[in-house]
Write an enzyme that holds these catalytic residues in place. Structure first.
Site, mmCIF file in Angstrom:
data_model
loop_
_atom_site.group_PDB
_atom_site.id
_atom_site.type_symbol
_atom_site.label_atom_id
_atom_site.label_comp_id
_atom_site.label_asym_id
_atom_site.label_seq_id
_atom_site.Cartn_x
_atom_site.Cartn_y
_atom_site.Cartn_z
ATOM 1 N N SER A 1 53.769 -16.389 -11.903
ATOM 2 C CA SER A 1 54.902 -15.623 -12.416
ATOM 3 C C SER A 1 54.905 -14.139 -12.070
ATOM 4 O O SER A 1 55.880 -13.442 -12.341
ATOM 5 C CB SER A 1 55.000 -15.785 -13.931
ATOM 6 O OG SER A 1 53.878 -15.224 -14.584
ATOM 7 N N LYS B 1 57.012 -12.522 -23.028
ATOM 8 C CA LYS B 1 56.872 -11.473 -22.012
ATOM 9 C C LYS B 1 57.771 -10.280 -22.295
ATOM 10 O O LYS B 1 57.378 -9.130 -22.061
ATOM 11 C CB LYS B 1 57.146 -12.052 -20.628
ATOM 12 C CG LYS B 1 56.072 -13.052 -20.207
ATOM 13 C CD LYS B 1 56.269 -13.564 -18.799
ATOM 14 C CE LYS B 1 55.096 -14.465 -18.400
ATOM 15 N NZ LYS B 1 55.191 -14.938 -17.010
#
Length: 362
Positions: A255, A300
């Site tokens: 990611s 996140k």
């Protein structure tokens, strides 16, 4: 003992028993929470995250932070109290243990898989960044993996460069399977290779490989359709015109690709991409600069905002989930490609934030 006192005592003992059970009884759940964020333009563990040599680099300011998710370990078993607390906590997410740790994979296999994904994300980030800057990137066909117990085991190795099969030059990974399947099972096929160590050394020293090997293998039938195979997966490796190293330990998964690519572009161009602003983000990236979705987007964004981020580069396919609960003070910016991200960063540094592509909860 008076009845009222006995009733209260029984209730208290029942409550204590329930609390003890909640602490002692494991439940099949794991927890996700905001993890550390790292500025790809800065340092981590005392050394620069992005290290480039052999090409001119430029000063950078601001932040281009990659973000992570912290998860409970594969061997850790939450108790009922922890699970309930996690469900009630705003910034955490409790999920079935099998979601993070499938039963058909061992912890070592999962760690290896996430490590390989992280390595591949770095490779893709380098390629995407250099392509965006019109800097040529070389390619070569290599052995990506070898099946245990196959004819290739012990003869070919991951990282070996495949130059030809039966004397025919190999230009892309698909050529290998085509040339092997021209044979019938039980026939011999010949590979011309460069050992992985020699291929890596030649790239580092900017020279042609000095060693080639001829490897003859006897094909065997594939278990599904009986076509001839030797038991390898071919892939692509890249050769770069200068050295780009990404130094970041204890991180796995794919990611961080987008943020690595943007950090590389920033260091290789005189334009300061962020204009000193604090930008964070996430997203996989392929070699052509396409940005893909990731897991744990809600964690996140929280982690990024807590560190001071004002803008968050969000993969298009994660936008709806991220927009449902955006931390106060954080602007979500929708991106689908590295070009989108660079255009949005231009708006950020110029203060034209009204024109940023935004995320919608629908």
């Amino acid at each position: 003992m008076p009845r009222r006192t006995a009733t209260m005592l029984a209730s208290l003992l029942t409550l204590v028993a329930l609390l003890c059970a909640g602490v002692l009884i494991p439940v099949p759940y794991s927890e996700m929470s905001p993890g550390p964020t790292v500025n790809t333009l800065g340092e981590h563990g005392g050394e620069p995250v992005l290290q480039i040599s052999g090409h001119k680099t430029y000063p950078t300011t601001g932040h281009l932070n990659m973000t992570t998710v912290r998860v409970t370990g594969s061997q850790y078993r939450m108790n009922l109290v922890e699970a309930v607390y996690g469900w009630l906590a705003h910034d955490n997410l409790v999920v079935p243990h099998s979601t993070l740790y499938p039963e058909d994979k061992s912890p070592d296999e999962l760690n290896q898989e996430t490590a390989e994904e992280f390595t591949q994300s770095q490779e893709s980030a380098k390629v995407a960044a250099l392509k965006q800057l019109d800097i040529p990137v070389g390619t070569r066909v290599v052995v990506s993996s070898v099946v245990k117990g196959s004819p290739a085991e012990g003869q070919l190795h991951a990282g070996d460069m495949i130059k030809a099969v039966d004397g025919t030059e190999v230009k892309e990974p698909g050529d290998v399977a085509k040339l092997v399947t021209r044979h019938k099972a039980g026939e011999k096929v010949t590979f011309l290779t460069v050992p992985a160590k020699e291929a890596a050394a030649a790239e580092k020293e900017k020279r042609q490989p000095a060693t080639e090997e001829t490897v003859a293998l006897v094909t065997r039938p594939a278990p599904d359709d009986k076509r001839a195979i030797v038991g390898i997966q071919a892939g692509t490796d890249h050769t770069f015109p200068f050295t780009i190293n990404i130094k970041l330990a204890d991180v796995g998964g794919p990611s961080a690709g987008l943020m690595f690519a943007l950090g590389i572009v920033d260091k290789l161009t005189p334009e300061d991409l962020t204009g000193g602003k604090f930008v964070a983000g996430t997203g996989t990236i392929d070699e052509n600069g396409k940005v893909g979705p990731i897991g744990g987007i809600e964690m996140k964004t929280v982690g990024a905002r807590s560190k001071g981020a004002r803008y968050f580069l969000t993969p298009k396919d994660n936008c709806a989930a991220a927009a449902k609960d955006t931390p106060a003070g954080l602007t979500l910016v929708k991106v689908d490609t590295i070009k989108d991200a660079l255009q949005s960063l231009e708006k950020v540094r110029k203060g034209d934030t009204a024109g940023l592509p935004s995320c919608s909860a629908r």
